[in-house]
Design a protein around this motif. Structure first.
Motif, PDB file in Angstrom:
ATOM      1  N   LEU A  83       0.861  -1.181   0.000  1.00  0.00           N
ATOM      2  CA  LEU A  83       0.000   0.000   0.000  1.00  0.00           C
ATOM      3  C   LEU A  83       0.896   1.229   0.000  1.00  0.00           C
ATOM      4  CD1 LEU A  83      -2.752  -0.793   2.650  1.00  0.00           C
ATOM      5  CD2 LEU A  83      -2.724  -1.302   0.231  1.00  0.00           C
ATOM      6  N   PHE A  84       0.430   2.315  -0.584  1.00  0.00           N
ATOM      7  CA  PHE A  84       1.248   3.522  -0.500  1.00  0.00           C
ATOM      8  C   PHE A  84       0.388   4.771  -0.466  1.00  0.00           C
ATOM      9  CE2 PHE A  84       0.811   5.282  -4.749  1.00  0.00           C
ATOM     10  CZ  PHE A  84       0.486   4.192  -5.525  1.00  0.00           C
ATOM     11  N   ILE A  85       0.943   5.770   0.185  1.00  0.00           N
ATOM     12  CA  ILE A  85       0.473   7.140   0.019  1.00  0.00           C
ATOM     13  C   ILE A  85       1.732   7.962  -0.237  1.00  0.00           C
ATOM     14  CG2 ILE A  85      -0.691   9.112   1.015  1.00  0.00           C
ATOM     15  CD1 ILE A  85      -2.338   7.211   2.678  1.00  0.00           C
ATOM     16  N   GLU A  86       2.412   8.265   0.868  1.00  0.00           N
ATOM     17  CA  GLU A  86       3.692   8.941   0.690  1.00  0.00           C
ATOM     18  C   GLU A  86       4.834   7.939   0.712  1.00  0.00           C
ATOM     19  OE1 GLU A  86       2.829  11.716   4.018  1.00  0.00           O
ATOM     20  OE2 GLU A  86       3.864  13.087   2.678  1.00  0.00           O
ATOM     21  N   ARG A  87       4.611   6.865   1.461  1.00  0.00           N
ATOM     22  CA  ARG A  87       5.606   5.807   1.532  1.00  0.00           C
ATOM     23  C   ARG A  87       4.946   4.500   1.139  1.00  0.00           C
ATOM     24  NH1 ARG A  87       6.780   4.736   6.688  1.00  0.00           N
ATOM     25  NH2 ARG A  87       5.360   6.292   7.490  1.00  0.00           N
ATOM     26  N   VAL A  88       5.806   3.514   0.858  1.00  0.00           N
ATOM     27  CA  VAL A  88       5.281   2.198   0.531  1.00  0.00           C
ATOM     28  C   VAL A  88       5.391   1.312   1.756  1.00  0.00           C
ATOM     29  CG1 VAL A  88       5.812   0.112  -0.727  1.00  0.00           C
ATOM     30  CG2 VAL A  88       5.697   2.238  -1.928  1.00  0.00           C
ATOM     31  N   SER A  89       4.401   0.466   1.960  1.00  0.00           N
ATOM     32  CA  SER A  89       4.475  -0.465   3.070  1.00  0.00           C
ATOM     33  C   SER A  89       3.951  -1.814   2.598  1.00  0.00           C
ATOM     34  CB  SER A  89       3.643   0.070   4.231  1.00  0.00           C
ATOM     35  OG  SER A  89       3.432  -0.941   5.171  1.00  0.00           O
ATOM     36  N   GLU A  90       4.678  -2.866   2.929  1.00  0.00           N
ATOM     37  CA  GLU A  90       4.235  -4.185   2.486  1.00  0.00           C
ATOM     38  C   GLU A  90       3.167  -4.717   3.447  1.00  0.00           C
ATOM     39  OE1 GLU A  90       7.223  -6.945   1.423  1.00  0.00           O
ATOM     40  OE2 GLU A  90       5.741  -8.462   0.870  1.00  0.00           O
ATOM     41  N   GLU A 130      -9.523  -2.512   9.109  1.00  0.00           N
ATOM     42  CA  GLU A 130      -9.138  -1.898  10.371  1.00  0.00           C
ATOM     43  C   GLU A 130      -7.632  -2.041  10.607  1.00  0.00           C
ATOM     44  OE1 GLU A 130     -10.900  -3.223  14.292  1.00  0.00           O
ATOM     45  OE2 GLU A 130     -12.561  -2.215  13.257  1.00  0.00           O
ATOM     46  N   ARG A 131      -7.154  -3.284  10.409  1.00  0.00           N
ATOM     47  CA  ARG A 131      -5.730  -3.524  10.656  1.00  0.00           C
ATOM     48  C   ARG A 131      -4.869  -2.758   9.666  1.00  0.00           C
ATOM     49  NH1 ARG A 131      -4.010  -9.531  12.076  1.00  0.00           N
ATOM     50  NH2 ARG A 131      -2.035  -8.491  11.936  1.00  0.00           N
ATOM     51  N   LEU A 132      -5.353  -2.663   8.432  1.00  0.00           N
ATOM     52  CA  LEU A 132      -4.574  -1.949   7.427  1.00  0.00           C
ATOM     53  C   LEU A 132      -4.413  -0.489   7.831  1.00  0.00           C
ATOM     54  CD1 LEU A 132      -5.887  -3.370   4.060  1.00  0.00           C
ATOM     55  CD2 LEU A 132      -3.695  -3.772   5.147  1.00  0.00           C
ATOM     56  N   THR A 133      -5.517   0.114   8.272  1.00  0.00           N
ATOM     57  CA  THR A 133      -5.414   1.513   8.634  1.00  0.00           C
ATOM     58  C   THR A 133      -4.549   1.692   9.879  1.00  0.00           C
ATOM     59  OG1 THR A 133      -7.527   1.199   9.700  1.00  0.00           O
ATOM     60  CG2 THR A 133      -7.553   2.354   7.608  1.00  0.00           C
ATOM     61  N   LYS A 134      -4.544   0.673  10.744  1.00  0.00           N
ATOM     62  CA  LYS A 134      -3.800   0.811  11.989  1.00  0.00           C
ATOM     63  C   LYS A 134      -2.299   0.562  11.784  1.00  0.00           C
ATOM     64  CE  LYS A 134      -5.368  -1.801  15.231  1.00  0.00           C
ATOM     65  NZ  LYS A 134      -5.826  -2.519  16.403  1.00  0.00           N
ATOM     66  N   HIS A 135      -1.985  -0.464  10.984  1.00  0.00           N
ATOM     67  CA  HIS A 135      -0.596  -0.916  10.953  1.00  0.00           C
ATOM     68  C   HIS A 135       0.186  -0.523   9.713  1.00  0.00           C
ATOM     69  CE1 HIS A 135      -1.197  -3.123  14.561  1.00  0.00           C
ATOM     70  NE2 HIS A 135      -2.179  -3.833  14.044  1.00  0.00           N
ATOM     71  N   ALA A 136      -0.523  -0.177   8.636  1.00  0.00           N
ATOM     72  CA  ALA A 136       0.215   0.012   7.399  1.00  0.00           C
ATOM     73  C   ALA A 136       1.199   1.169   7.511  1.00  0.00           C
ATOM     74  CB  ALA A 136      -0.755   0.235   6.244  1.00  0.00           C
ATOM     75  N   GLY A 137       0.767   2.257   8.130  1.00  0.00           N
ATOM     76  CA  GLY A 137       1.669   3.382   8.327  1.00  0.00           C
ATOM     77  C   GLY A 137       2.259   3.922   7.046  1.00  0.00           C
ATOM     78  N   VAL A 138       1.416   4.431   6.158  1.00  0.00           N
ATOM     79  CA  VAL A 138       1.915   4.842   4.861  1.00  0.00           C
ATOM     80  C   VAL A 138       1.909   6.358   4.681  1.00  0.00           C
ATOM     81  CG1 VAL A 138       1.506   2.748   3.571  1.00  0.00           C
ATOM     82  CG2 VAL A 138      -0.366   4.324   3.967  1.00  0.00           C
ATOM     83  N   TYR A 192       4.428   9.899  -5.746  1.00  0.00           N
ATOM     84  CA  TYR A 192       4.762   8.760  -6.595  1.00  0.00           C
ATOM     85  C   TYR A 192       6.269   8.579  -6.762  1.00  0.00           C
ATOM     86  CZ  TYR A 192       0.031   7.530  -7.951  1.00  0.00           C
ATOM     87  OH  TYR A 192      -1.259   7.081  -7.940  1.00  0.00           O
ATOM     88  N   GLY A 193       6.970   9.701  -6.945  1.00  0.00           N
ATOM     89  CA  GLY A 193       8.415   9.605  -7.167  1.00  0.00           C
ATOM     90  C   GLY A 193       9.098   8.847  -6.043  1.00  0.00           C
ATOM     91  N   ARG A 194       8.745   9.231  -4.808  1.00  0.00           N
ATOM     92  CA  ARG A 194       9.353   8.588  -3.655  1.00  0.00           C
ATOM     93  C   ARG A 194       8.945   7.123  -3.575  1.00  0.00           C
ATOM     94  NH1 ARG A 194       8.066  10.659   2.248  1.00  0.00           N
ATOM     95  NH2 ARG A 194       9.148   9.095   3.468  1.00  0.00           N
ATOM     96  N   VAL A 195       7.681   6.873  -3.889  1.00  0.00           N
ATOM     97  CA  VAL A 195       7.166   5.507  -3.817  1.00  0.00           C
ATOM     98  C   VAL A 195       7.930   4.587  -4.766  1.00  0.00           C
ATOM     99  CG1 VAL A 195       5.182   4.088  -4.458  1.00  0.00           C
ATOM    100  CG2 VAL A 195       4.866   6.059  -2.975  1.00  0.00           C
ATOM    101  N   TRP A 196       8.143   5.064  -6.001  1.00  0.00           N
ATOM    102  CA  TRP A 196       8.833   4.179  -6.958  1.00  0.00           C
ATOM    103  C   TRP A 196      10.257   3.896  -6.523  1.00  0.00           C
ATOM    104  CZ3 TRP A 196       4.798   2.408  -8.401  1.00  0.00           C
ATOM    105  CH2 TRP A 196       3.788   3.085  -9.078  1.00  0.00           C
ATOM    106  N   SER A 197      10.939   4.943  -6.040  1.00  0.00           N
ATOM    107  CA  SER A 197      12.336   4.701  -5.677  1.00  0.00           C
ATOM    108  C   SER A 197      12.404   3.768  -4.463  1.00  0.00           C
ATOM    109  CB  SER A 197      13.058   6.024  -5.410  1.00  0.00           C
ATOM    110  OG  SER A 197      12.619   6.568  -4.194  1.00  0.00           O
ATOM    111  N   GLN A 198      11.445   3.937  -3.549  1.00  0.00           N
ATOM    112  CA  GLN A 198      11.406   3.006  -2.401  1.00  0.00           C
ATOM    113  C   GLN A 198      11.129   1.586  -2.877  1.00  0.00           C
ATOM    114  OE1 GLN A 198       8.553   3.973   0.552  1.00  0.00           O
ATOM    115  NE2 GLN A 198      10.069   4.964   1.854  1.00  0.00           N
ATOM    116  N   LEU A 199      10.179   1.490  -3.774  1.00  0.00           N
ATOM    117  CA  LEU A 199       9.781   0.172  -4.254  1.00  0.00           C
ATOM    118  C   LEU A 199      10.955  -0.508  -4.964  1.00  0.00           C
ATOM    119  CD1 LEU A 199       7.098  -1.252  -3.996  1.00  0.00           C
ATOM    120  CD2 LEU A 199       6.516  -0.523  -6.288  1.00  0.00           C
ATOM    121  N   ARG A 200      11.748   0.314  -5.671  1.00  0.00           N
ATOM    122  CA  ARG A 200      12.893  -0.278  -6.369  1.00  0.00           C
ATOM    123  C   ARG A 200      13.845  -0.930  -5.383  1.00  0.00           C
ATOM    124  NH1 ARG A 200      16.171   3.192 -10.557  1.00  0.00           N
ATOM    125  NH2 ARG A 200      17.573   1.430 -10.281  1.00  0.00           N
ATOM    126  N   THR A 201      14.130  -0.233  -4.296  1.00  0.00           N
ATOM    127  CA  THR A 201      15.058  -0.838  -3.330  1.00  0.00           C
ATOM    128  C   THR A 201      14.423  -2.068  -2.672  1.00  0.00           C
ATOM    129  OG1 THR A 201      14.243   0.656  -1.646  1.00  0.00           O
ATOM    130  CG2 THR A 201      16.242   1.313  -2.803  1.00  0.00           C
TER     131      THR A 201
END
Lengths: 493, 317
Positions: free
Chosen positions: A352-359, A375-383, A392-401
């Motif tokens: 999931l992503f908004i500003e950051r990506v989280s698995e 509920e758990r997604l909103t609580k734990h994802a922390g995106v 998006y730019g940040r998300v892609w570069s994070q996803l690449r790593t």
């Protein structure tokens, strides 16, 4: 429901099929998938039990009609409502016929004393303080003794509730159930704890058993509902259930089933695709078992070598899903798609992503219930960090790593997002690298194609590297899958 | 073994499960299961009764460790039937679940007699003698009715579910070389699922549905008392309370019923007179199996306990 099961010819039992069909219709209206087979099972099951216990009756129907936990929950609500409406309708018909006689008969009235008190009260519009005291005394006496008798108390309590509603609530019903209930509760002022401050002769000085009180209030509610039906002559709207206890944001898409079906098609499409893409096979393993079996035809001499069938390798899927505010309306749909994908594929990783990506693969694998899941997604994802706007730019570069090394030609990358970058760098170079590593890349955009590249939408910078689709309903998802299944769609990858 | 269904259908009509021994009401099932060492909830007994009476499979779902598999065991004990168990896993196929030809034996047969013509040999080697029965075939071919447990059906692929459909609705299996193998007796089939994926509608349609949840405290207390009658009632009550509390916490693996029974046995073995901080610290690992969970539970129990010196307990746990 105290009919004998062995007498199907009695009039009440004869109308059972129509009643059961009516119940089935209501269940279907609430989205429970119910076939004729289930109904036949239900009838067969009802033959096997005695109908003297309502719990058994309900369990038998539940076990045959509702085939998942969620369906069972729906079933319980619908059953409760259905039974209430039926009994209320029947009762109001009876009462209209002969209200007076009904009240005097009052089958199994609590006991002599309270009965006279209540009959005396019945019909008077306003209660005097003395009458109220008498009613309270009767109530406390019965509620306190309610815990002792085993089963008779339930009907006693029901009668009591009915009398109370007649005495206190019938005349001046506000029309809103909760308000009426509150009013009666306040008038009676019954509590479970001891209250030494009250005078010694007040019946409420010693508390009423909590369990009996709770049951009594539940019955009060039912009676009030019945009274309301009688007064207005109309049943409460049958639609209430979905709106109240299955509010949309927490429940999956209504056509979750169709999403699931479509995802199953997607699964097949992807499986055959990877098979074709590998081209002619170069190596094969000899299948000893099948070779031996074939050799029986030649007297045990293995002439024809049988090869182990090359099973298409399981597709690996990476789903990256935008959950920012700009796609709020579509996110229930996205999550439904993710949910269904996790059912169909074993090798899937979700992000999931908004500003950051989280698995969030683990969360999807651990949690089956959609509501608990979101509920758990909103609580734990922390995106989200600060702004809550997609980066998006940040998300892609994070996803690449995170996943670049894991991606290969067998992988399918699916992006669910609106490509609205809020004026930030779209990072299309990073996205291009990701897409180049993956076998195929799809982008499902919930916005109509018309809006793409207007405002801050940067869809154009991603389009060269992926196959974009406009998709925010189950029907469109089906189109997407159909498009994928066409062999020429593979060319674009 | 009954082979071509047409021939055997007449003289071996599937008889109803052990008519004499079979219980005839939910109450009897309940008593029977109780005697077999399993305390069923009212609904469980009712659904088992319906399954026996209607000859339908039961799909049992629920969290891990609520006694789904044990229910099958208890039903087998109650009805004095053999329990045939098929443990499902990813990649389970027909050869492992249904039947397989015994190729080696067939080969030996051919090589032992080279003289007779192919037709005779073919007739010979595709007979039951050369068939290796796997659990599902064994279950329906058995002379005596059995209890068939298909465990963790959600672990298999959807294709395997499709293969089960014929068995579950008609109690028969088609073997191309032999024809239809119809069941001689109706097995009582239980399918369990941990609900890790949605099962197909077609499968659900053929089953009765039973959702097993963690038991209510009173019910669990009764279960504990049945398995460890020597344990002090007060301790058992406290134990059940703690287990119920742990289950409400956000732990990776909530304690199962089997684990609370284990805990009760442990306490009995240690001769504990009460569940105090020391006992709790030293035996908590019986019900909580993850390190991270131990920390969560320890903290919660430490905070909720009203005893002085709870800080030590929190650290120790």
């Amino acid at each position: 429901m105290t009919m004998d099961a062995k007498r199907p010819e009695s009039p009440a039992a004869a109308s059972l099929p129509t009643e059961l069909l009516a119940l089935a219709r209501e269940l279907r209206a609430e989205g429970v998938a119910l076939g004729t087979a289930e109904l036949l099972d239900a009838f067969a099951a009802l033959q096997q039990i005695s109908w003297e216990q309502e719990a058994d009756f309900r369990s038998a129907l539940g076990a045959t009609l509702a085939k998942s936990q969620e369906d069972r929950h729906t079933f319980d609500l619908v059953y409760e409502r259905f039974m209430l409406r039926r009994t209320a309708l029947a009762a109001s018909r009876d009462r209209a016929a002969d209200a007076r006689a009904d009240a005097e008969e009052g089958s199994g009235a609590p006991d002599g004393r309270s009965r006279t008190v209540l009959e005396q009260l019945f019909g008077s519009e306003e209660l005097s303080e003395g009458e109220l005291q008498a009613l309270r005394a009767a109530l406390v006496q019965i509620l306190s003794s309610a815990g002792q008798g085993p089963h008779a108390t339930e009907s006693q309590l029901r009668d009591l509730a009915r009398y109370t509603v007649l005495a206190l609530g019938a005349g001046a019903g506000s029309g809103v159930l909760g308000v009426d209930l509150q009013r009666i509760r306040r008038t009676l002022d019954l509590r479970s704890e001891d209250r030494p401050s009250l005078p010694t002769d007040d019946p409420r000085r010693h508390g009423v058993p909590r369990a009996a009180l709770r049951r009594f209030e539940a019955l009060l509610r039912r009676e009030l509902e019945a009274a309301q039906i009688e007064r207005t002559g109309a049943l409460p709207p049958a639609r209430a259930l979905r709106e109240l206890s299955r509010a949309l944001p927490s429940s999956p898409l209504r056509d979750l089933a169709s999403v699931q079906r479509t995802i199953a098609q997607l699964r097949r499409a992807l499986a055959t695709h990877s098979h074709e893409a590998r081209g002619a096979r170069t190596r094969a393993h000899v299948d000893i078992r099948r070779t031996m079996r074939a050799s029986l035809q030649s007297g045990g001499v293995p002439i024809v070598l049988k090869e182990r069938p090359q099973r298409p390798r399981r597709p690996e899927i990476y789903v990256v899903c935008d959950v920012s505010t700009s796609v709020t309306s579509a996110s229930v749909f996205f999550l439904s798609v993710l949910h269904a994908l996790h059912d169909a594929f074993r090798r899937i990783r979700s992000f999931l992503f908004i500003e950051r990506v989280s698995e969030v693969t683990d969360i999807f694998e651990a949690e089956r219930d959609f509501r608990a899941l979101s509920e758990r997604l909103t609580k734990h994802a922390g995106v989200a960090d600060i702004s809550g706007y997609t980066d998006y730019g940040r998300v892609w570069s994070q996803l690449r790593t995170m996943i670049e090394d894991d991606l290969d030609r067998r992988c399918t990358l699916i992006i669910l997002g609106d490509a609205r970058s809020n004026g930030r760098d779209p990072g299309s170079a990073d996205f291009a690298r990701l897409a180049a590593h993956a076998g195929r890349t799809f982008w499902l955009n919930p916005e109509p194609r018309l809006y793409w590249n207007y405002g801050d939408s940067v869809m154009a910078s991603y389009e060269p590297y992926c196959i974009p689709f406009e998709c925010w309903t189950a029907a469109q998802l089906e189109q997407v899958v159909r498009a994928l299944a066409r062999p020429d769609s593979a060319l674009a990858s | 073994m009954s082979t071509s269904g047409e021939r055997h259908a007449a003289d071996h009509a599937p008889s109803h499960p052990a008519e004499s021994a079979s219980p005839t009401s939910a109450v009897e099932v309940r008593e029977g299961l109780r005697a077999a060492g399993y305390l069923p909830a009212a609904e469980t007994a009712l659904v088992c009764h319906l399954a026996l009476a209607l000859g339908k499979p039961i799909l049992v779902e629920g969290p891990a460790g609520v006694g789904k598999t044990e229910l099958a065991n208890a039903l087998a004990r109650m009805t004095a039937r053999e329990l045939i168990r098929l443990q499902c896993y990813e990649g389970l196929d027909e050869a492992k679940a249904l039947y397989e030809w015994n190729y080696r034996k067939q080969l030996l047969r051919i090589q032992a007699e080279r003289e007779p013509g192919w037709r005779e040999v073919e007739g010979d080697i595709f007979t039951e003698e050369y068939l290796l029965a796997r659990p599902l075939l064994r279950a329906i071919a058995s002379e005596q009715p059995v209890v068939l447990l298909i465990d963790e059906i959600d672990k298999t692929d959807q294709e395997f579910e499709a293969m089960l459909l014929e068995l579950l609705s008609d109690f028969q299996i088609s073997i191309p070389e032999l024809g239809r193998v119809a069941a001689r007796t109706t097995p009582l089939v239980l399918l369990t699922s941990n609900n890790s994926r949605e099962l197909t509608e077609a499968l659900k349609r053929r089953c009765l549905y039973l959702w097993l949840d963690y038991p209510s405290p009173e019910h669990e207390l009764a279960i504990i008392r049945m398995h460890t009658p020597d344990l002090d009632e007060q301790i058992a009550r406290r134990l059940v309370e703690i287990v119920a509390l742990v289950r409400t916490l956000d732990v990776k693996k909530p304690p199962s019923i089997a684990e609370s029974i284990d805990w009760a046995r442990t306490l009995l073995l240690l001769g504990a007179s009460a569940i105090d901080r020391d006992v709790l610290t030293s035996t908590l690992s019986v019900i909580v199996k993850h390190r991270a969970d131990l920390a969560v539970v320890g903290e919660r129990l430490g905070l909720s306990g009203a005893r002085p010196g709870d800080d030590d307990g929190r650290q120790a746990a």
